[in-house]
Design an enzyme around this catalytic site. Sequence first.
Site, PDB file in Angstrom:
ATOM      1  N   ASP A 144       0.846  -1.189   0.000  1.00 25.32           N
ATOM      2  CA  ASP A 144       0.000   0.000   0.000  1.00 25.32           C
ATOM      3  C   ASP A 144       0.882   1.240   0.000  1.00 25.32           C
ATOM      4  OD1 ASP A 144      -1.711   2.109   0.636  1.00 25.32           O
ATOM      5  OD2 ASP A 144      -2.700   1.047   2.276  1.00 25.32           O
ATOM      6  N   ILE A 145       0.800   2.047  -1.037  1.00 25.79           N
ATOM      7  CA  ILE A 145       1.644   3.234  -1.151  1.00 25.79           C
ATOM      8  C   ILE A 145       1.371   4.242  -0.030  1.00 25.79           C
ATOM      9  CG2 ILE A 145       0.150   4.566  -2.705  1.00 25.79           C
ATOM     10  CD1 ILE A 145       2.863   5.217  -4.245  1.00 25.79           C
ATOM     11  N   VAL A 165      -5.417   4.873  -6.565  1.00 22.86           N
ATOM     12  CA  VAL A 165      -4.331   5.456  -5.761  1.00 22.86           C
ATOM     13  C   VAL A 165      -4.710   6.866  -5.315  1.00 22.86           C
ATOM     14  CG1 VAL A 165      -1.948   6.304  -5.870  1.00 22.86           C
ATOM     15  CG2 VAL A 165      -2.501   4.059  -6.803  1.00 22.86           C
ATOM     16  N   ASP A 166      -5.268   7.644  -6.218  1.00 28.88           N
ATOM     17  CA  ASP A 166      -5.644   9.026  -5.918  1.00 28.88           C
ATOM     18  C   ASP A 166      -6.604   9.091  -4.731  1.00 28.88           C
ATOM     19  OD1 ASP A 166      -5.779  11.808  -6.269  1.00 28.88           O
ATOM     20  OD2 ASP A 166      -7.224  11.684  -7.890  1.00 28.88           O
ATOM     21  N   SER A 224      -1.067   5.235 -14.463  1.00 30.80           N
ATOM     22  CA  SER A 224      -1.970   5.013 -15.611  1.00 30.80           C
ATOM     23  C   SER A 224      -2.394   3.566 -15.826  1.00 30.80           C
ATOM     24  CB  SER A 224      -1.383   5.565 -16.918  1.00 30.80           C
ATOM     25  OG  SER A 224      -1.447   6.967 -16.945  1.00 30.80           O
TER      26      SER A 224
END
Length: 168
Positions: free
Chosen positions: A9-10, A32-33, A121
Amino acid sequence: MDITLVQGDITQQAVDAVVNAANSSLLGGGGVDGAIHRRGGPAILEECRRLRASRYGKGLPTGQAVATTAGLLPARWVIHTVGPVYSPTEDRSALLASCYRESLRVADSLGAATVAFPAISTGLYGWPMDDDARVAVETVRESGSGVAEVRFVLFDAAAYAAFSAATM
């Protein structure tokens, strides 16, 4: 520069800067955003709104990058970049490479030594994971950035495998 891979998890990465695969509005979204905005809290959105009211009234252009606070994330900054939507009939790889290169340029301007990237992307924008990994790794290696560690944080085993193959 060291390139490392992490499956995870970023939003949990303790780094100087986390790169957000943002949409041009800078106001949050899915994937992600959305995760970065949810976990980072309202301070990120507040700075994004200020950016929209000043420099980016029409939104952040594809391939560019801009930094904000990281809010409640275990990072100092979030670097927002807008990836291109994949097209099987038009080569947009230069825009994708620009996301990685411009994010590192912003990281350098901030003095960031460690940067965590997602696979930009590859979610809703449909970029094939293997090609994204190739573009990402080549661009980072050729960037000339002063960042000491680029950490690609991949959500699942398939993404991790694609980036692992690209780093060989």
